[in-house]
Design an enzyme around this catalytic site. Structure first.
Site, short mmCIF file in Angstrom:
data_model
loop_
_atom_site.label_atom_id
_atom_site.label_comp_id
_atom_site.label_asym_id
_atom_site.label_seq_id
_atom_site.Cartn_x
_atom_site.Cartn_y
_atom_site.Cartn_z
N ASP A 162 0.82 -1.21 0.00
CA ASP A 162 0.00 0.00 0.00
C ASP A 162 0.86 1.26 0.00
O ASP A 162 0.49 2.27 -0.61
CB ASP A 162 -0.91 0.00 1.23
CG ASP A 162 -1.94 -1.13 1.17
OD1 ASP A 162 -2.10 -1.73 0.09
OD2 ASP A 162 -2.56 -1.41 2.22
N GLY A 163 2.00 1.21 0.67
CA GLY A 163 2.88 2.38 0.70
C GLY A 163 3.40 2.75 -0.67
O GLY A 163 3.64 3.93 -0.96
N ASN A 247 -4.44 9.07 1.82
CA ASN A 247 -4.93 8.41 3.03
C ASN A 247 -5.39 9.40 4.10
O ASN A 247 -6.58 9.52 4.35
CB ASN A 247 -3.86 7.48 3.62
CG ASN A 247 -4.10 6.03 3.27
OD1 ASN A 247 -5.05 5.69 2.58
ND2 ASN A 247 -3.23 5.15 3.74
N ASP A 277 -3.96 13.09 21.99
CA ASP A 277 -2.72 12.82 21.27
C ASP A 277 -2.72 13.45 19.89
O ASP A 277 -1.66 13.58 19.27
CB ASP A 277 -2.50 11.31 21.14
CG ASP A 277 -1.95 10.70 22.43
OD1 ASP A 277 -1.65 11.48 23.35
OD2 ASP A 277 -1.83 9.47 22.50
#
Length: 406
Positions: A162-163, A247, A277
């Site tokens: 996917d990267g 994404n 966070d």
């Protein structure tokens, strides 16, 4: 989408004739609607909607969204494709042989012009292969962030996970050629093709009439306020950067031990302050990535939406929300924030956000046309099942009629 209307008087009534002008988002391909028609029409927030005999949607020349049947999304070519970009995962020895086989097939059998990134050929296992030298001489090379190949490539083939697809998307800041992704990585949620039968599959793509899914991207603009000195006096200066994100955009607290404290605006109105966070702003494609790990829902890529997901929020009532794709989000550091924030785009280009800086996010006009193995719906559910093991559980045993009595 622009709408031209005129009224025609007939039999004491008026009939509205509408002409719709559709903006061509991607010049490298067009969609064919002749196949896979459903018996029922799909309903959505389209400008053609009327409400009863007299009410209708207010005309809006800036509207560009049109809801269509996902099964009708087909790829065709205005002209036969002649060039292809092969994107390979760097420093992965297992991809060397598939890369060489594919390039030989494209150059010698299909007579395609193959574009390859310069750093891929820097691998000694490729550059030092004498039997592959004749093919290398036919390559067209380029360098990331230096050479523009947006008008030279007809389609893209990705070898990796996917990267690799995310990286290929980042190479095109406007119109993206159709992308064919082979599953040669670790997860493969976005890569539906297997390399075993690559010759027949690539041939089918070149011939056209294959299913595609339009994966929307986010257009992100980062404005950073800096200080410059002029004759001993300080003046404010602004540096603007723009990114296309497939994404998600992640804003987090970085190395600080303090809570992240950022303000979230929607169409210019402050809707909440994120304390925790951080926050994830994702596309439907990104909803199955970092966002789902943070508790978000999974959204099919054909749904026009933007998802906002807090990361470990300080308030238990802060749940993920989905907003329309047409809105504009803005994120800024709160005035009383104890520390700066950090932002990244698809896991890259990480940078610090200080007081006075801003991040503006909206849906991009340039989606990623991802070629499907079967169709947009079946491919997505197949990925949910195979990669994320969605709703996988041990089935209950069958209960016989005798056992029911007890």
């Amino acid at each position: 989408m622009p709408r031209v209307c005129k009224a025609v008087k007939a039999k004491g009534g008026y009939f509205e004739e509408s002409l719709f002008v559709y903006i061509k988002l991607i010049t490298c391909f067009s969609l064919s609607f002749k196949c896979f028609r459903r018996n029922q029409s799909l309903h959505g927030p389209s400008p053609v909607t009327t409400f009863g005999p007299k009410a209708c949607m207010l005309q809006n020349p800036h509207a560009v969204m049109h809801i269509q049947d996902p099964a009708s999304q087909r790829l065709t070519w205005n002209k036969p494709p002649k060039s292809v970009l092969v994107v390979k995962k760097i420093q992965d020895a297992s991809l060397l042989q598939p890369f060489k086989e594919l390039c030989v097939f494209l150059t010698e059998q299909k007579n395609m012009i193959v574009y390859v990134e310069s750093k891929v050929l820097a691998d000694t296992a490729i550059a030092g292969d004498e039997s592959f030298g004749a093919v290398i001489q036919k390559f067209c090379t380029f360098r990331e962030d230096l050479d523009d190949i947006s008008n030279r490539v007809d389609f893209i083939i990705c070898l990796g996970g996917d990267g690799t697809l995310l990286y290929a998307s980042s190479l095109f800041q406007e119109s993206v050629p159709p992308v064919m992704a082979f599953h040669l990585g670790s997860l493969g949620f976005l890569t539906p093709f297997k390399f075993d039968t690559y010759q027949s599959q690539v041939t089918q793509i070149i011939e056209g009439n294959t299913a595609i899914i339009l994966r929307s991207r986010l257009r992100v603009r980062v404005v950073k306020k800096g200080i410059i000195m002029t004759n001993g006096d300080s003046e404010g200066s602004r540096k603007s950067m723009q990114y296309q994100v497939l994404n998600e955009v992640v804003v987090d607290r970085g190395p600080s031990s303090y809570l992240s404290n950022v303000d979230l605006f929607l169409d210019g109105h402050l809707i909440t302050t994120v304390q925790g966070d951080g926050v994830i702003v994702s596309t439907p494609t990104g909803s199955t990535a970092y966002a789902v790990a943070a508790g978000a829902s999974m959204i099919h890529p054909n749904v026009p939406a933007i998802m906002i997901t807090p990361i470990c929020p300080h308030s238990l009532s802060f749940r993920p929300i989905v907003v329309p794709a047409g809105v504009e989000l803005k994120i800024m550091l709160s005035r009383d924030a104890r520390n700066t924030a950090w932002v990244s785009f698809d896991g890259r280009k990480r940078q610090e956000i200080c007081h006075g800086d801003s991040i503006t996010i909206t849906t991009s006009c340039f989606p990623v046309p991802s070629i499907c193995f079967r169709d947009p719906v079946n491919d997505w559910f197949e990925s949910l099942s195979q990669c994320l093991h969605w709703n996988v559980r041990k089935k209950q045993n069958y209960l016989s009629s005798e056992e029911e009595e007890f």
